[in-house]
Design a protein around this motif. Structure first.
Motif, PDB file in Angstrom:
ATOM      1  N   GLU A 114       0.706  -1.314   0.062  1.00 18.75           N
ATOM      2  CA  GLU A 114      -0.019  -0.188  -0.265  1.00 18.75           C
ATOM      3  C   GLU A 114       0.851   1.362  -0.128  1.00 18.75           C
ATOM      4  O   GLU A 114       0.439   2.162  -0.538  1.00 18.75           O
ATOM      5  CB  GLU A 114      -0.810   0.118   1.251  1.00 18.75           C
ATOM      6  CG  GLU A 114      -2.262  -0.721   1.092  1.00 18.75           C
ATOM      7  CD  GLU A 114      -3.113  -0.032   1.934  1.00 18.75           C
ATOM      8  OE1 GLU A 114      -4.243  -0.350   1.802  1.00 18.75           O
ATOM      9  OE2 GLU A 114      -2.877   0.721   3.062  1.00 18.75           O
ATOM     10  N   GLU A 115       1.772   1.190   0.647  1.00 15.47           N
ATOM     11  CA  GLU A 115       2.958   2.428   0.815  1.00 15.47           C
ATOM     12  C   GLU A 115       3.953   2.579  -0.271  1.00 15.47           C
ATOM     13  O   GLU A 115       4.880   3.192   0.043  1.00 15.47           O
ATOM     14  CB  GLU A 115       3.264   2.670   2.200  1.00 15.47           C
ATOM     15  CG  GLU A 115       2.289   2.587   3.226  1.00 15.47           C
ATOM     16  CD  GLU A 115       1.170   3.546   3.343  1.00 15.47           C
ATOM     17  OE1 GLU A 115       1.397   4.888   2.695  1.00 15.47           O
ATOM     18  OE2 GLU A 115      -0.121   3.619   3.855  1.00 15.47           O
ATOM     19  N   GLU A 117       5.655   0.064  -1.361  1.00 11.32           N
ATOM     20  CA  GLU A 117       6.787  -1.032  -1.113  1.00 11.32           C
ATOM     21  C   GLU A 117       6.592  -2.125  -2.177  1.00 11.32           C
ATOM     22  O   GLU A 117       5.865  -2.140  -2.862  1.00 11.32           O
ATOM     23  CB  GLU A 117       6.744  -1.873   0.089  1.00 11.32           C
ATOM     24  CG  GLU A 117       6.528  -1.058   1.389  1.00 11.32           C
ATOM     25  CD  GLU A 117       5.124  -0.587   1.934  1.00 11.32           C
ATOM     26  OE1 GLU A 117       4.432  -0.465   0.932  1.00 11.32           O
ATOM     27  OE2 GLU A 117       4.965  -0.446   3.195  1.00 11.32           O
ATOM     28  N   ARG A 203      -2.929  -3.386   7.212  1.00  7.24           N
ATOM     29  CA  ARG A 203      -2.987  -2.016   6.686  1.00  7.24           C
ATOM     30  C   ARG A 203      -4.134  -1.860   5.674  1.00  7.24           C
ATOM     31  O   ARG A 203      -4.419  -2.928   4.956  1.00  7.24           O
ATOM     32  CB  ARG A 203      -1.732  -1.708   6.137  1.00  7.24           C
ATOM     33  CG  ARG A 203      -0.602  -1.803   6.911  1.00  7.24           C
ATOM     34  CD  ARG A 203       0.707  -1.509   6.428  1.00  7.24           C
ATOM     35  NE  ARG A 203       0.982  -1.974   5.102  1.00  7.24           N
ATOM     36  CZ  ARG A 203       2.059  -1.581   4.175  1.00  7.24           C
ATOM     37  NH1 ARG A 203       2.922  -0.833   4.920  1.00  7.24           N
ATOM     38  NH2 ARG A 203       2.402  -1.946   3.253  1.00  7.24           N
ATOM     39  N   GLY A 206      -4.004   3.171   4.397  1.00  9.80           N
ATOM     40  CA  GLY A 206      -3.386   4.216   5.143  1.00  9.80           C
ATOM     41  C   GLY A 206      -3.600   3.950   6.764  1.00  9.80           C
ATOM     42  O   GLY A 206      -3.100   4.637   7.573  1.00  9.80           O
ATOM     43  N   PRO A 350      -3.186   4.296  -2.849  1.00 11.99           N
ATOM     44  CA  PRO A 350      -3.231   5.806  -2.631  1.00 11.99           C
ATOM     45  C   PRO A 350      -4.251   6.639  -3.450  1.00 11.99           C
ATOM     46  O   PRO A 350      -4.332   7.817  -3.333  1.00 11.99           O
ATOM     47  CB  PRO A 350      -2.008   6.233  -2.512  1.00 11.99           C
ATOM     48  CG  PRO A 350      -0.994   5.094  -3.325  1.00 11.99           C
ATOM     49  CD  PRO A 350      -1.752   3.846  -3.152  1.00 11.99           C
TER      50      PRO A 350
END
Ligand code: 6R9
Length: 661
Positions: A114-115, A117, A203, A206, A350
């Motif tokens: 999600e971030e 990675e 997660r 966020g 995102p």
């Protein structure tokens, strides 16, 4: 045919799609046909002439420690057995044989977090991790036949856990991460799981949900559960760990020996249990076994998606916690040595173009998704995917619910650029693998139809009353011949297995639970469930399950749940609720009821609409008439109300709905 209609003539996409609705058939392009694994329709006749021979040929594509004596043992229908006498190991077929053949460096999963990675996990790495965790499970006392629960988000460790179980012959019981901890407990209890593998936190968009802490609150004292293994993923601080019961995944792996040879298991050894919803509130534990299941998922994954493992990048955008994830994120692709994409998150975080960003970056060639996702992307607008380079895509798949022709065409035009064949695949948790589907190099598709059975599968539409095959028209869908990846039973409920699937039309005909239409060309059009199962965004739920969660609220006297047609989610949960005494329905109460459902089942099961009802329409024998509730919810003229105990209930319900609007 498709290409000419797709040509941009300056009209809007909307107009073009509307014009295309007139097109009834889309033939495979010559270009696709020429490179397809299967392009000769004779494959259907060959499989129909000798289904066992055809399936045996598919089984030969796997590595067996010992060859089978009998392809199909049908001495005790409907308890069919496949490839009896044979020995194999699923984890060996998914890992060792690829590594041994020098393909260890191939990426098994392009995992994307999600971030932002990126983690590319190779076959050799998976092989290493699976062996360690398999040994760790053994060190924890897990033996062949012991059930291991898995409650993990979409991270590579979920695959490691599943394959480690398969390696030592411990059936896994995966619970979808969207289910509540209470559902996990129920499923662990039913299956008497000895170990539960879970995560510190999951997660989502966020935010981080403290999964381990929540599991602890609900798990209580389950006599069977000896160990909880916790994967460190969200890196939460202060994760509660109970001494003597809870261990960290990385620590037990580090302490375990590196080599764990794959156990030769009987073809009929249980591979996993997966709970799914049926007509009653208690979920059904679908049991799948080793040889037949792997044969079915490997063959369908290869031929339905025309997989070329050396070139393709496969993306099944389901969750591992559902059968689609088991069969087409884990077992089919790994057995075939494919490179897959594994996406951790939601389609809009995102941002709303994240799927297409991931597809562009990984050069995904094959995409398998649910109609509900496609409809959502449609709503967000074609401009979003059009910002990305999706030229690597060469085939698109659909699964989980009927796909409406408009969404089919949008998928075909906007995502597939008019060049990718679409395979609309019908199947179920029970069938293990795809059953009704086009073969992309052979079948002419019709938007909205799953077309015809896969080679070696036989289906009919039969009359509801007489069970006679219907040549063209509507009736009930049945599968008329056993297939290798079929469920073997309902875990510990043999009688319920026979009763649910084989009581109505006999032991030779598997009752699917869907209504379908057969057209003059023999194409099948799936209409929807005939039982009290609701399909919300491709997630199967039983109305009884949701009802029993709602009535758990102290102010609720009675509830009736129906699946209401919904533009976005296919069906949506609509609940008619009768409150105790003089209690008034308020927005606050709606929120409270939603919270109870989220707690007992999962957030995705929360009613989209609650209608307060003074009374519910019942037959004289006290059965709620859901058909009438559906009519009311969808604003249709009411059907026959003469069998109601109190016909005036309907009039007052209608006026209550009007008041609320
Ligand atoms: C794989 C999966 C099974 C039920 C099934 C049917 C519906 C699945 C479909 C479809 C129309 C398709 N369904 N695929 N309906 N067209 N291509 O979804 O398994 O969760 O067990 O659900 O889903 O109603 O009976 P599962």
């Amino acid at each position: 045919m498709a290409d000419t209609a797709a040509g941009d003539s300056g009209t809007s996409l909307e107009q073009r799609l509307d014009a295309m609705l007139e097109i009834e058939r889309f033939d495979p392009s010559q270009q696709f046909r020429e490179q397809a694994l299967l392009s000769d329709p004779a494959v259907y006749e060959r499989a129909a002439r000798d289904p066992q021979g055809w399936w045996a040929e598919q089984a030969e594509a796997l590595d067996w420690f010992e060859r089978w004596d009998t392809v199909l043992d049908d001495s005790e229908p409907p308890f069919y057995k496949w490839f009896t006498g044979g020995k194999l190991n699923v984890s060996y077929n998914c890992l060792d044989r690829h590594v041994d053949a020098g393909r260890g460096d191939r990426v098994a999963y392009h995992w994307r977090g999600e971030e932002g990675e990126r983690r590319d996990v190779t076959y050799a790495e998976l092989h290493r991790d699976v062996q360690r965790f398999a040994n760790a499970l053994k060190d924890l006392g897990v033996q062949q036949g012991d059930v291991v629960g898995i409650y993990l988000p979409m991270i590579p460790e979920v695959v490691v856990a599943m394959l480690a179980c398969a390696r030592i012959g411990a059936p896994h019981n995966v619970v979808f991460g969207g289910f509540s901890a209470e559902s996990v407990k129920e499923r662990m209890e039913f299956s008497e799981a000895k170990v539960l593998v879970t995560v510190d936190g999951a997660r989502r968009k966020g935010k981080t949900a403290p999964i381990k802490a929540t599991v602890d609150e609900h798990m209580g004292d389950l006599a069977s559960l000896k160990t909880v293994v916790v994967v460190r993923h969200a890196r939460l601080d202060g994760v509660p760990m109970t001494a003597g019961r809870d261990v960290w995944f990385d620590e037990v792996c580090a302490a375990a020996a590196a080599d764990c040879p794959a156990e030769p298991l009987d073809a009929e050894h249980p591979l996993f249990i997966l709970y799914t919803s049926g007509s009653t509130a208690s979920p059904k534990g679908i049991l799948h076994t080793t040889g037949g299941y792997l044969t079915g998922v490997a063959a369908t994954h290869r031929y339905v998606f025309d997989l070329k493992p050396d070139e393709d990048v496969w993306w099944c955008a389901a969750d591992v916690g559902w059968i689609t994830g088991h069969s087409y994120i884990v077992y089919g692709p790994l057995a075939n040595g494919a490179t897959s994409v594994m996406w951790e998150g939601a389609p809009d975080y995102p941002h709303k173009g994240i799927w297409w960003e991931v597809a562009e970056e990984t050069r995904a060639t094959l995409l398998y998704a649910a109609p509900t996702a496609i409809r959502t992307f449609m709503k967000w607008g074609h401009e979003i995917p059009e910002r990305y380079d999706l030229s690597a895509l060469r085939l698109l798949g659909s699964v989980g619910e009927p796909i409406n022709p408009k969404a089919w065409l949008w998928y075909h035009q906007v995502i597939g650029g008019g060049r990718c064949p679409i395979v609309d695949t019908w199947w179920q948790t029970e069938t293990g693998a795809i059953m009704i589907t086009p073969l992309p190099g052979i079948t002419s598709t019709k938007p909205g139809s799953a077309t015809t059975p896969f080679p070696g599968v036989a289906a009919e539409v039969v009359g509801e009353g007489d069970g006679e095959p219907i040549d063209s028209g509507q009736g009930l869908l049945v599968l008329t011949q056993p297939w290798p990846s079929m469920l073997r039973t309902l875990y510990k409920e043999d009688e319920r297995f026979v009763e649910t699937y084989f009581a109505r039309f006999g032991k030779e005909r598997y009752l699917v639970g869907d209504a379908a239409r057969r057209d003059r060309d023999g194409y099948l059009w799936i209409i929807g469930r005939i039982d009290d199962v609701v399909n919300v965004s491709g997630h199967r739920l039983s109305t009884a399950e949701v009802e029993s969660a709602i009535v758990a609220h102290e102010k609720v006297a009675e509830a009736a749940v129906i699946g209401q047609s919904d533009e976005d989610t296919g069906q949506a949960i609509c609940a008619f609720v009768t409150l105790n005494g003089e209690i008034e329905g308020t927005d606050e109460l709606i929120a409270e009821i939603g919270a109870v459902v989220a707690e007992r089942i999962g957030k995705f099961a929360r009613p989209k609409r609650i209608i307060w009802a003074d009374d519910l329409p019942k037959t004289r024998s006290g059965k709620i008439m859901r058909r009438l509730l559906r009519d009311i919810a969808e604003g249709r003229a009411l059907g026959d109300v003469t069998t109601l105990r109190d016909p005036s209930v309907m009039a007052s319900l209608e006026s209550q709905i009007k008041d609320a609007q």
